[in-house]
Design a protein around this motif. Structure first.
Motif, mmCIF file in Angstrom:
data_model
loop_
_atom_site.group_PDB
_atom_site.id
_atom_site.type_symbol
_atom_site.label_atom_id
_atom_site.label_comp_id
_atom_site.label_asym_id
_atom_site.label_seq_id
_atom_site.Cartn_x
_atom_site.Cartn_y
_atom_site.Cartn_z
ATOM 1 N N THR A 78 0.839 -1.190 0.000
ATOM 2 C CA THR A 78 0.000 0.000 0.000
ATOM 3 C C THR A 78 0.879 1.245 0.000
ATOM 4 O O THR A 78 2.073 1.181 0.276
ATOM 5 N N CYS A 79 0.255 2.388 -0.313
ATOM 6 C CA CYS A 79 0.989 3.653 -0.340
ATOM 7 C C CYS A 79 1.039 4.227 1.072
ATOM 8 O O CYS A 79 0.034 4.216 1.773
ATOM 9 N N PRO A 80 2.204 4.740 1.510
ATOM 10 C CA PRO A 80 2.272 5.327 2.852
ATOM 11 C C PRO A 80 1.334 6.521 3.000
ATOM 12 O O PRO A 80 0.974 6.891 4.113
ATOM 13 N N VAL A 81 0.930 7.135 1.894
ATOM 14 C CA VAL A 81 0.055 8.307 1.949
ATOM 15 C C VAL A 81 -1.376 7.947 1.539
ATOM 16 O O VAL A 81 -2.338 8.413 2.140
ATOM 17 N N HIS A 82 -1.534 7.094 0.526
ATOM 18 C CA HIS A 82 -2.862 6.767 0.004
ATOM 19 C C HIS A 82 -3.254 5.362 0.449
ATOM 20 O O HIS A 82 -2.964 4.376 -0.238
ATOM 21 N N ALA A 83 -3.928 5.304 1.616
ATOM 22 C CA ALA A 83 -4.233 4.006 2.224
ATOM 23 C C ALA A 83 -5.178 3.173 1.363
ATOM 24 O O ALA A 83 -5.277 1.965 1.537
ATOM 25 N N ALA A 92 5.052 1.172 -7.546
ATOM 26 C CA ALA A 92 4.837 2.581 -7.256
ATOM 27 C C ALA A 92 3.348 2.856 -7.102
ATOM 28 O O ALA A 92 2.515 2.221 -7.749
ATOM 29 N N CYS A 93 3.016 3.830 -6.228
ATOM 30 C CA CYS A 93 1.622 4.228 -6.038
ATOM 31 C C CYS A 93 1.099 4.827 -7.341
ATOM 32 O O CYS A 93 1.729 5.719 -7.906
ATOM 33 N N PRO A 94 -0.053 4.354 -7.834
ATOM 34 C CA PRO A 94 -0.581 4.910 -9.080
ATOM 35 C C PRO A 94 -0.979 6.378 -8.945
ATOM 36 O O PRO A 94 -1.101 7.081 -9.950
ATOM 37 N N ILE A 95 -1.179 6.865 -7.713
ATOM 38 C CA ILE A 95 -1.586 8.260 -7.527
ATOM 39 C C ILE A 95 -0.368 9.177 -7.429
ATOM 40 O O ILE A 95 -0.276 10.182 -8.118
ATOM 41 N N CYS A 96 0.600 8.813 -6.546
ATOM 42 C CA CYS A 96 1.697 9.754 -6.288
ATOM 43 C C CYS A 96 3.071 9.196 -6.653
ATOM 44 O O CYS A 96 4.072 9.885 -6.484
ATOM 45 N N ARG A 97 3.144 7.971 -7.122
ATOM 46 C CA ARG A 97 4.388 7.327 -7.559
ATOM 47 C C ARG A 97 5.340 6.994 -6.416
ATOM 48 O O ARG A 97 6.482 6.589 -6.662
HETATM 49 ZN ZN LIG Z 1 0.332 7.518 -3.024
#
Ligand SMILES: [Zn+2]
Ligand SMILES: [Zn+2]
Ligand SMILES: [Zn+2]
Length: 437
Positions: A78-83, A92-97
């Motif tokens: 999971t993304c540390p920012v986008h749970a 990589a997070c699809p929202i913020c990479r």
């Molecule tokens: Zn993210």
């Protein structure tokens, strides 16, 4: 050179250690190895009050003695920012990479129109439809550094923290809650602490004197605490001493930085690999056990998490359940197990020496499994050897558990004391299983 042994905090650590030794009574030889359907994680046992306690066999919580309850754990990325992001693989997070981080979630089954149904085995809903999988974030499901530093858990079983050494003479401390979410600036401001780089112990007065201590002050953006310290040479050793509330006990965390900490950078869109865990805290596995090698993509709910989009649960797709990173293959013979135990003993010794306390749990957890396996071979020994072996194995299991638990807390004296007990138990077990001439 820091003088640590025999100071007052070490004394209380030893009392804590001894009280745990009395409390901890692992179920040696208890039922092991549940065989789940191929696509379902195996059952682990956890305490309802202490989710950080995860055992492979039934028993009682070593902290509060409550009966352990079964849970199915799996890991997701999971993304540390986008749970809301939940992937089956690193990337990589699809929202913020940003690089995804690995989290442990609890897997249960529920029905869309009956949210009160929440069970650890798949079943059929009252309306005849198959149940759907539900994944819930667990407290202590993420012990990974988020800024390239060393990550520890506070003894209050709630706070987590990460010490970072971003440049010479600067120590930075990030603070997290039980889900490893950053504390808000209002909470960070309430924490009082300082960093010690040099201290002495006066054996006559039995007092510790801090020679070089530096206050931790809140950063202007409230995101972390920071201290200007005098240490310049690497590896840099320093202890953070913190109170989370005015009336709370002071906790000690021992950090060792072998290099300046590297803040993980967001992955570029073209990067396919992951650099998670490659900071100065590298070398430790990226999630608590048990970890599935091939987790399923999942929607995750966190009970106390900030609001997030409501994603319907996804059905589990079949995939082989891999063994956890912490499990080790157990040799068939006592001699083979002894060799493995000696190796774990050396590995733990090196990690303790290096100050890499966060990695201690892996060989400690493996040593515990090896010791439990050895117990089944004790019946083949001579009577006198068998009598010596049983208590030594019991001590080995307990001290391995202590090392596993203390490694997370990052208090050097506790870990050094537990390792001394563990090493002596290993030595006694080796003697008991060595054929007499
Ligand atoms: Zn993210
Ligand atoms: Zn408990
Ligand atoms: Zn934790």
């Amino acid at each position: 050179m820091r003088v640590l042994s025999g100071n007052s905090s070490a004394t209380s650590a030893v009392f804590f250690l001894l009280s745990l030794l009395v409390l901890v009574a692992p179920a040696i030889g208890a039922q092991r190895g549940n065989t789940p359907p191929a696509d379902v994680p195996p059952l682990s046992m956890t305490c309802p009050m202490h989710p950080d306690i995860v055992e492979s066999s039934p028993g009682n919580c070593p902290i509060c003695k409550m009966k352990l309850e079964p849970v199915r754990l799996e890991s997701i990325w999971t993304c540390p920012v986008h749970a809301v992001i939940s992937e089956s693989k690193p990337g990589a997070c699809p929202i913020c990479r940003r690089d995804l981080i690995q989290m442990t979630v609890a897997l249960t089954w529920t029905c869309a129109d009956r949210p009160d149904i929440n069970q650890i085995d798949r079943g059929t809903c009252p309306d005849g439809k198959p149940m759907t999988a539900k994944r819930t974030l667990r407290p202590h499901g993420n012990h990974n550094p988020q800024h390239g530093g060393q990550f520890f858990m506070a003894p209050d079983n709630f706070h987590h923290l990460e010490g970072v050494y971003p440049r010479n003479r600067v120590f930075r401390l990030y603070l997290y809650d039980d889900y490893a979410r950053p504390l808000g600036s209002d909470q960070v401001k309430r924490i009082k602490g300082h960093v010690v780089t040099n201290e002495t112990f006066d054996s006559a007065t039995r007092t510790t004197k801090e020679i070089s201590a530096f206050p931790l002050v809140v950063a202007s953006n409230g995101a972390y605490l920071e201290a200007r310290v005098d240490t310049a040479a690497l590896p840099a050793q320093m202890a953070a001493k913190l109170r989370f509330k005015d009336d709370a006990p002071e906790y000690r965390f021992d950090f060792t930085f072998s290099a300046l900490s590297q803040q993980p950078v967001p992955a570029s869109p073209t990067t396919t690999g992951s650099s998670v865990g490659k900071g100065t805290g590298a070398g430790r596995p990226v999630a608590k056990r048990p970890v599935q090698e091939e987790p399923r993509a999942a929607a995750v709910s966190a009970p106390a998490a900030p609001p997030q989009p409501n994603i319907p649960p996804t059905e589990v797709v079949a995939s082989g359940v891999e063994s956890s990173v912490a499990t080790t293959s157990i040799p068939d013979t006592p001699a083979g197990i002894i060799v493995e135990l000696k190796t774990r003993n050396e590995q733990i010794g090196e990690l303790v020496q290096r100050g890499d306390f966060g990695a201690v749990w892996v060989p400690a957890f493996q040593a515990k499994d090896l010791a439990i396996a050895l117990e089944t071979h004790a019946k083949d020994l001579d009577v006198s050897q068998r009598e010596a072996a049983a208590p030594s194995i019991a001590r080995l299991v307990r001290t391995a558990w202590l090392l596993d638990a203390f490694g997370d807390l990052g208090n050097r004296q506790q870990i050094v004391d537990a390792y001394a007990l563990f090493a002596s138990a290993v030595s006694d077990v080796v003697t008991a299983f060595t054929p007499s001439k």
